[in-house]
Motif scaffolding. Sequence first.
Motif, short mmCIF file in Angstrom:
data_model
loop_
_atom_site.label_atom_id
_atom_site.label_comp_id
_atom_site.label_asym_id
_atom_site.label_seq_id
_atom_site.Cartn_x
_atom_site.Cartn_y
_atom_site.Cartn_z
N UNK A 186 -7.62 -5.97 -19.94
CA UNK A 186 -6.25 -5.66 -19.34
C UNK A 186 -5.22 -6.52 -20.00
N UNK A 187 -3.99 -6.06 -19.96
CA UNK A 187 -2.97 -6.44 -20.55
C UNK A 187 -2.12 -7.53 -19.91
N UNK A 188 -2.28 -9.06 -20.10
CA UNK A 188 -1.69 -9.82 -19.28
C UNK A 188 0.02 -9.88 -19.42
N UNK A 189 0.59 -8.83 -20.06
CA UNK A 189 2.15 -8.44 -19.69
C UNK A 189 2.39 -7.41 -18.83
N UNK A 190 1.31 -6.87 -18.23
CA UNK A 190 1.63 -5.64 -17.49
C UNK A 190 1.02 -6.09 -16.12
N UNK A 191 1.88 -6.07 -15.21
CA UNK A 191 1.39 -6.44 -13.74
C UNK A 191 0.50 -5.11 -13.27
N UNK A 192 1.16 -3.93 -13.45
CA UNK A 192 -0.03 -2.76 -13.04
C UNK A 192 -1.23 -2.72 -13.69
N UNK A 193 -1.28 -3.17 -14.85
CA UNK A 193 -2.68 -3.41 -15.57
C UNK A 193 -3.53 -4.58 -14.85
N UNK A 194 -2.85 -5.61 -14.37
CA UNK A 194 -3.68 -6.80 -13.96
C UNK A 194 -4.07 -6.47 -12.61
N UNK A 195 -3.20 -5.87 -11.65
CA UNK A 195 -3.44 -5.57 -10.19
C UNK A 195 -4.74 -4.44 -10.45
N UNK A 196 -4.77 -3.40 -11.32
CA UNK A 196 -5.71 -2.28 -11.50
C UNK A 196 -7.03 -3.05 -11.73
N UNK A 197 -6.82 -4.11 -12.53
CA UNK A 197 -8.21 -4.44 -13.02
C UNK A 197 -8.75 -5.66 -12.22
N UNK A 198 -8.07 -6.54 -11.68
CA UNK A 198 -8.59 -7.56 -10.78
C UNK A 198 -8.34 -7.56 -9.13
N UNK A 199 -7.41 -6.64 -8.70
CA UNK A 199 -7.05 -6.50 -7.36
C UNK A 199 -8.36 -6.16 -6.45
N UNK A 200 -9.31 -5.69 -6.98
CA UNK A 200 -10.41 -5.02 -6.25
C UNK A 200 -11.66 -6.08 -6.41
N UNK A 201 -11.58 -6.96 -7.26
CA UNK A 201 -12.59 -7.67 -7.46
C UNK A 201 -13.17 -8.81 -6.44
N UNK A 202 -14.35 -8.98 -6.22
CA UNK A 202 -14.93 -9.91 -5.33
C UNK A 202 -14.91 -11.08 -6.20
N UNK A 203 -14.33 -12.15 -6.11
CA UNK A 203 -14.27 -13.37 -7.03
C UNK A 203 -14.49 -14.55 -6.08
N UNK A 204 -15.16 -15.63 -6.70
CA UNK A 204 -15.05 -16.79 -6.11
C UNK A 204 -14.26 -17.83 -6.89
N UNK A 205 -14.09 -17.75 -8.22
CA UNK A 205 -13.51 -18.47 -8.96
C UNK A 205 -12.61 -17.81 -10.13
N UNK A 206 -11.57 -18.39 -10.69
CA UNK A 206 -10.77 -17.87 -11.72
C UNK A 206 -10.39 -18.91 -12.63
N UNK A 207 -10.42 -18.83 -13.97
CA UNK A 207 -10.05 -19.68 -14.80
C UNK A 207 -8.94 -18.87 -15.64
N UNK A 208 -7.68 -19.47 -15.71
CA UNK A 208 -6.71 -18.99 -16.46
C UNK A 208 -6.42 -19.60 -17.58
N UNK A 209 -7.08 -19.10 -18.78
CA UNK A 209 -7.18 -19.71 -20.19
C UNK A 209 -6.51 -18.96 -21.20
N UNK A 210 -5.91 -17.98 -20.74
CA UNK A 210 -5.62 -16.94 -21.91
C UNK A 210 -4.04 -17.64 -22.24
N UNK A 211 -3.57 -17.88 -23.73
CA UNK A 211 -2.65 -18.58 -24.02
C UNK A 211 -2.17 -18.24 -25.27
N UNK A 212 -0.64 -18.46 -25.49
CA UNK A 212 -0.12 -18.20 -26.67
C UNK A 212 0.82 -19.43 -27.07
N UNK A 213 0.66 -19.56 -28.52
CA UNK A 213 1.21 -21.17 -28.97
C UNK A 213 2.70 -20.78 -29.27
N UNK A 214 3.11 -19.61 -29.47
CA UNK A 214 4.34 -19.50 -30.13
C UNK A 214 4.82 -20.08 -31.47
#
Length: 241
Positions: free
Chosen positions: A57-85
Amino acid sequence: MARFDGRTVLVTGATGGIGAATVRRLIAEGAEVIATGRSADGLAALAEETGAQTLAFDLGSEDEIRDAVGGLSLWGVVNCAGFGGEIATPQDTDIDVFDKVINVNARGSLLVIKHVAPAMITAGGGSIVNVSSQASLVALPGHISYGSSKAALDNITRVSALELGPHNIRVNSVNPTVVMTEMSAFYWGRPEIAEPFLSQMPLRRWATEDEIAAPIVFLLSDDAAMITGVSLPIDGGYCCR
């Protein structure tokens, strides 16, 4: 029994060095891992190596994030994606680059939290770890965009910990010093940059990916059951100077 038996953890930015090291540690400790990243080839290789599931999914798109993760049964999340600029002073910064760094590092992580939280609340709790940076804790030359984005992420961590704590969801950040990845080598690999920086660090060396992954996995685990809302420096003592 492994620490994460029966638990599913989403890792964004899984094709990067820290993300991949985190996936490997979680798999070794019994987790079911869903790995996301920008490189389809990198994800395929990581899945073949570790058995992780993959998700795009595209981290820049709320729609894609919602569609991808909204229904997942998760215990944990690691937000590791990054851009140095870019490396730039405040007066020289390219505001379009600034916006992109904020978009990935802060906004993207917030959107992931926003859309995984409802299912985690329903399931009775869990743990989220945001991969921030030393650059959010100290002023580093040229890091106006990156440091600002990670400072924003640390605040997202604290407020999320406050709001989600009553639902038994812990939220923490890790704040690594430089790991000599491809993203960092173009700047930190220069002797005129590296030597003065390392001379101010008590441990006098760069971190490894595994040295960042280990505290991430600790904070995800029940061993850290009373820890939430912290920004944990993993910086060889740089912040104590």
